[in-house]
Design a protein around this motif. Structure first.
Motif, mmCIF file in Angstrom:
data_model
loop_
_atom_site.group_PDB
_atom_site.id
_atom_site.type_symbol
_atom_site.label_atom_id
_atom_site.label_comp_id
_atom_site.label_asym_id
_atom_site.label_seq_id
_atom_site.Cartn_x
_atom_site.Cartn_y
_atom_site.Cartn_z
ATOM 1 N N MET A 1 48.565 38.728 71.565
ATOM 2 C CA MET A 1 49.543 38.346 70.557
ATOM 3 C C MET A 1 50.580 37.421 71.213
ATOM 4 N N ARG A 2 51.033 36.425 70.462
ATOM 5 C CA ARG A 2 51.986 35.449 70.995
ATOM 6 C C ARG A 2 53.413 35.841 70.590
ATOM 7 N N TRP A 3 54.323 35.776 71.546
ATOM 8 C CA TRP A 3 55.734 36.115 71.335
ATOM 9 C C TRP A 3 56.589 34.922 71.741
ATOM 10 N N GLU A 4 57.517 34.542 70.892
ATOM 11 C CA GLU A 4 58.442 33.445 71.208
ATOM 12 C C GLU A 4 59.657 34.023 71.919
ATOM 13 N N VAL A 5 60.159 33.289 72.905
ATOM 14 C CA VAL A 5 61.268 33.780 73.727
ATOM 15 C C VAL A 5 62.474 32.851 73.567
ATOM 16 N N PHE A 6 63.610 33.466 73.302
ATOM 17 C CA PHE A 6 64.878 32.746 73.196
ATOM 18 C C PHE A 6 65.832 33.319 74.243
ATOM 19 N N ARG A 7 66.474 32.451 75.005
ATOM 20 C CA ARG A 7 67.362 32.897 76.076
ATOM 21 C C ARG A 7 68.799 32.496 75.787
ATOM 22 N N GLN A 8 69.709 33.431 76.058
ATOM 23 C CA GLN A 8 71.142 33.148 76.007
ATOM 24 C C GLN A 8 71.621 33.115 77.455
ATOM 25 N N GLU A 9 72.135 31.979 77.873
ATOM 26 C CA GLU A 9 72.534 31.833 79.271
ATOM 27 C C GLU A 9 73.818 32.599 79.583
ATOM 28 N N LYS A 10 74.834 32.435 78.720
ATOM 29 C CA LYS A 10 76.120 33.128 78.923
ATOM 30 C C LYS A 10 76.511 33.804 77.619
ATOM 31 N N LYS A 11 77.367 34.793 77.706
ATOM 32 C CA LYS A 11 77.858 35.439 76.494
ATOM 33 C C LYS A 11 78.502 34.383 75.602
ATOM 34 N N LYS A 12 78.339 34.513 74.328
ATOM 35 C CA LYS A 12 78.867 33.623 73.293
ATOM 36 C C LYS A 12 78.110 32.300 73.191
ATOM 37 N N ASN B 1 71.926 35.835 79.999
ATOM 38 C CA ASN B 1 72.698 36.983 79.544
ATOM 39 C C ASN B 1 71.828 37.909 78.708
ATOM 40 N N SER B 2 70.956 37.317 77.877
ATOM 41 C CA SER B 2 70.048 38.136 77.075
ATOM 42 C C SER B 2 68.832 37.320 76.662
ATOM 43 N N LEU B 3 67.807 38.007 76.280
ATOM 44 C CA LEU B 3 66.576 37.380 75.791
ATOM 45 C C LEU B 3 66.238 37.977 74.433
ATOM 46 N N TRP B 4 65.767 37.121 73.540
ATOM 47 C CA TRP B 4 65.189 37.601 72.289
ATOM 48 C C TRP B 4 63.695 37.334 72.390
ATOM 49 N N VAL B 5 62.919 38.338 72.115
ATOM 50 C CA VAL B 5 61.468 38.204 72.127
ATOM 51 C C VAL B 5 60.981 38.539 70.722
ATOM 52 N N VAL B 6 60.373 37.558 70.081
ATOM 53 C CA VAL B 6 60.033 37.674 68.660
ATOM 54 C C VAL B 6 58.547 37.380 68.455
ATOM 55 N N PRO B 7 57.847 38.242 67.704
ATOM 56 C CA PRO B 7 56.447 37.919 67.408
ATOM 57 C C PRO B 7 56.352 36.590 66.656
ATOM 58 N N LYS B 8 55.464 35.739 67.085
ATOM 59 C CA LYS B 8 55.303 34.416 66.453
ATOM 60 C C LYS B 8 55.064 34.547 64.954
ATOM 61 N N ASP B 9 54.285 35.545 64.563
ATOM 62 C CA ASP B 9 53.969 35.722 63.138
ATOM 63 C C ASP B 9 55.177 36.151 62.312
ATOM 64 N N ALA B 10 56.217 36.667 62.970
ATOM 65 C CA ALA B 10 57.398 37.129 62.244
ATOM 66 C C ALA B 10 58.385 36.008 61.960
ATOM 67 N N ILE B 11 58.128 34.827 62.515
ATOM 68 C CA ILE B 11 59.041 33.706 62.322
ATOM 69 C C ILE B 11 58.623 32.925 61.089
ATOM 70 N N GLU B 12 59.533 32.829 60.147
ATOM 71 C CA GLU B 12 59.306 32.036 58.941
ATOM 72 C C GLU B 12 59.911 30.649 59.152
ATOM 73 N N THR B 13 59.294 29.657 58.587
ATOM 74 C CA THR B 13 59.798 28.298 58.767
ATOM 75 C C THR B 13 60.008 27.615 57.423
#
Length: 114
Positions: free
Chosen positions: A1-12, A44-56
């Motif tokens: 399964m493919r997961w998309e990754v979003f990274r937050q470098e610093k808070k805010k 600072n944090s990572l969001w890991v989201v299933p590719k199929d859960a992303i609506e466009t």
């Protein structure tokens, strides 16, 4: 399964898409994301989201209006027609008509109304 990754470098900061990982479940996807996208760069944090859960929403889709379509002509005073010209504009136009008449008269083409 493919997961998309979003990274937050610093808070805010905003989370920014940095890539994807392939994993059979969320727990492994988070671990893979940590190794691949947060090990060498500060995070600072990572969001890991299933590719199929992303609506466009695509700009080319039917009945989609995005960006630059907002009508804001009301912000420009020149778009309001009061039906009356300002006095100085009328005077300026009269001066231009008279100057044109004088130029034609001087050039021997006649003044039009004279």
């Amino acid at each position: 399964m493919r997961w998309e990754v979003f990274r937050q470098e610093k808070k805010k900061d905003y989370h920014v898409h940095v890539g994807d990982v392939h994993a059979p479940n969320a727990e492994l996807a988070k671990q893979y994301a940590q190794v691949m996208h947060a090990r060498r760069k500060p995070a600072n944090s990572l969001w890991v989201v299933p590719k199929d859960a992303i609506e466009t929403v695509e700009a080319d889709d039917h009945d989609v209006a995005m960006g630059g379509l907002t009508q804001r002509e009301y912000r420009w005073a020149t778009n309001y027609n009061t039906g009356e010209m300002a006095a100085e504009i009328e005077e300026s136009e009269a001066e231009q008509v008279e100057a044109e008449r004088e130029r034609k008269k001087a050039a021997g083409q006649g003044g039009g109304d004279d």
